[in-house]
Design an enzyme around this catalytic site. Structure first.
Site, PDB file in Angstrom:
ATOM      1  CG  HIS A  17      -7.901  48.265 -51.042  1.00 57.08           C
ATOM      2  ND1 HIS A  17      -8.500  47.099 -51.486  1.00 57.08           N
ATOM      3  CD2 HIS A  17      -8.887  48.953 -50.428  1.00 57.08           C
ATOM      4  CE1 HIS A  17      -9.775  47.097 -51.147  1.00 57.08           C
ATOM      5  NE2 HIS A  17     -10.038  48.220 -50.486  1.00 57.08           N
ATOM      6  CG  HIS A  19     -11.995  52.855 -49.116  1.00 60.06           C
ATOM      7  ND1 HIS A  19     -12.763  52.813 -50.254  1.00 60.06           N
ATOM      8  CD2 HIS A  19     -11.582  51.572 -48.901  1.00 60.06           C
ATOM      9  CE1 HIS A  19     -12.832  51.566 -50.704  1.00 60.06           C
ATOM     10  NE2 HIS A  19     -12.117  50.789 -49.903  1.00 60.06           N
ATOM     11  CG  HIS A 197     -13.758  47.219 -53.344  1.00 55.87           C
ATOM     12  ND1 HIS A 197     -13.091  48.282 -53.869  1.00 55.87           N
ATOM     13  CD2 HIS A 197     -13.583  47.289 -51.992  1.00 55.87           C
ATOM     14  CE1 HIS A 197     -12.536  48.981 -52.873  1.00 55.87           C
ATOM     15  NE2 HIS A 197     -12.822  48.400 -51.730  1.00 55.87           N
ATOM     16  CD  GLU A 200     -14.954  44.027 -48.778  1.00 56.71           C
ATOM     17  OE1 GLU A 200     -15.531  44.700 -49.653  1.00 56.71           O
ATOM     18  OE2 GLU A 200     -14.555  44.505 -47.691  1.00 56.71           O
ATOM     19  CG  ASP A 278     -10.633  48.055 -47.026  1.00 54.74           C
ATOM     20  OD1 ASP A 278     -10.847  48.877 -47.938  1.00 54.74           O
ATOM     21  OD2 ASP A 278     -11.370  47.067 -46.827  1.00 54.74           O
ATOM     22  CG  ASP A 279     -12.421  51.504 -45.004  1.00 53.30           C
ATOM     23  OD1 ASP A 279     -12.662  52.583 -45.558  1.00 53.30           O
ATOM     24  OD2 ASP A 279     -12.685  50.398 -45.511  1.00 53.30           O
TER      25      ASP A 279
HETATM   26  N1  HPA Z   1     -15.538  47.486 -49.062  1.00 54.67           N
HETATM   27  C1  HPA Z   1     -16.392  48.059 -49.913  1.00 54.67           C
HETATM   28  N2  HPA Z   1     -16.593  49.357 -49.948  1.00 54.67           N
HETATM   29  C2  HPA Z   1     -15.914  50.130 -49.127  1.00 54.67           C
HETATM   30  C3  HPA Z   1     -15.012  49.613 -48.232  1.00 54.67           C
HETATM   31  C4  HPA Z   1     -14.806  48.212 -48.190  1.00 54.67           C
HETATM   32  O1  HPA Z   1     -14.018  47.664 -47.401  1.00 54.67           O
HETATM   33  N3  HPA Z   1     -14.492  50.658 -47.552  1.00 54.67           N
HETATM   34  C5  HPA Z   1     -15.053  51.771 -48.035  1.00 54.67           C
HETATM   35  N4  HPA Z   1     -15.921  51.467 -48.994  1.00 54.67           N
HETATM   36 ZN    ZN Z   2     -11.892  48.767 -49.849  1.00 58.46          ZN
END
Ligand code: HPA
Ligand code: ZN
Length: 340
Positions: A17, A19, A197, A200, A278-279
């Protein structure tokens, strides 16, 4: 360095996971802005980093979409992806399944082809140079309508051999999985694997919709599932993988204190949790930093860390032969480190 730090740094890892646009470090953002003659709303790298203070998902997303504006050419996407692969090579990641957001690019006039060409060329070179295997997952932006996702899927069909799966990301609240039932059904019929997703920021109901209406093969985040005992029991029974992102949860304030992160509870319950970044450029760390954060705050044992690493392999979209290779490498490391 503590023994746990040494163990985690050397651990062969799998990421499920991440991006790719979220791996854009401020230094590269400035370099690409200069290359493409784009004016950034920040004076320095330090100023960019200071802006990375979020109280919820949308705060982050606004900055994330603005940041990806510097990505214009095939070379830009190549450099972005290669920087991530080089970083995770140093962190002993063996296999990675990365997301990209085609609509984040097509909406601002950069073609699907430009993005995917740069990303997949870098993935191929990284496999040759570093031996890291990878898969690419295309995400639909859930704040846009289903028709836009349908058009994106139409375009993706020309690049089908390079895309393993489709996912769903962006602003969760107000955009439930049910909004994308049709496009997910068509993606499945075209042979794509499915993720989304869910949970979250959104309620357990969204997780149920991802399971029952989208028929996902894996759940991204899923943290809020724990609010619903019946749903939690189902996820355990079905051994549905959750791609948990600890530093992301902390930075986006879903989790106010790392010691309260639900990961330990997930493991104790027998949920199939995995660790992911994630990022990483926005949330303060790549795979190693995410493992270290939970190991420290939740006082995890080496056995628990090993379970997370095994879950990453099992939950991956690799075929059985590839999983055997990844697992053998992990097991040999665990054995060398006295972990059964
Ligand atoms: N959540 C939802 N969308 C996203 C995320 C995230 O953490 N990162 C990039 N797009
Ligand atoms: Zn994500």
């Amino acid at each position: 360095m503590t023994e746990m730090q040494r163990f985690i740094e050397g651990l062969p890892k799998t990421e499920l996971h991440m991006h790719i646009e979220g791996s854009l470090e401020p230094e590269l953002m400035f370099e690409l802005a200069k290359r493409n003659d784009i004016k950034l709303p920040y004076a320095s790298v330090e100023e960019v980093r200071k802006a990375y203070q979020f109280t919820e998902l949308q705060d982050f997303l606004d900055i994330y979409y603005q940041g990806m504006g510097v990505l214009q050419t095939v070379q830009d996407f190549y450099d972005l992806t290669m920087a991530y692969m080089t970083k995770i090579h140093a962190q002993k990641v063996q296999h990675t399944e990365i997301f990209f957001d085609p609509q984040g690019h097509t909406e601002r006039g950069v073609s699907f082809e430009t993005a995917i060409d740069g990303i997949t060329r870098a993935l191929k070179d990284a496999e040759t140079e570093y031996g890291i295997t990878s898969k690419l997952i295309m995400c639909f932006l859930r704040h846009l309508d289903e028709l836009s996702a349908e058009r994106t899927l139409d375009t993706a069909l020309s690049f089908k051999t390079r895309i393993a799966g489709v996912g769903l990301d962006s602003s969760e609240l107000g955009h439930p999985p049910s909004k994308f039932q049709n496009v997910f059904a068509r993606a499945k019929s075209e042979g794509f694997l499915l993720v989304a997703h869910a949970g979250e920021e959104g309620p357990p109901e969204y997780v149920k919709e991802a399971l029952d209406l989208l028929h996902v093969d894996r759940l991204d985040h899923g943290n809020r599932s724990l609010e619903d005992d019946g749903l939690t029991a189902r996820l355990i029974k079905e051994q549905m993988a959750l791609t948990v992102c600890p530093l992301s949860n902390y930075k986006l304030a879903g989790v106010t204190d790392m010691t309260k992160h639900p990961l330990k509870k997930m493991l104790d319950l027998g949920l199939k949790a995995t660790i992911n970044s994630d990022d990483p450029a926005y949330f303060g760390g790549y795979m190693t930093e995410n493992y270290l954060a939970v190991a420290d705050a939740l006082d995890l044992t080496k056995e628990e860390i090993a379970t997370l690493a095994r879950n990453g392999i099992e939950a991956s979209f690799c075929d059985e032969d590839e999983k055997i290779v990844l697992m053998a490498k992990l097991n040999s490391y665990l054995q060398m480190n006295g972990v059964a």
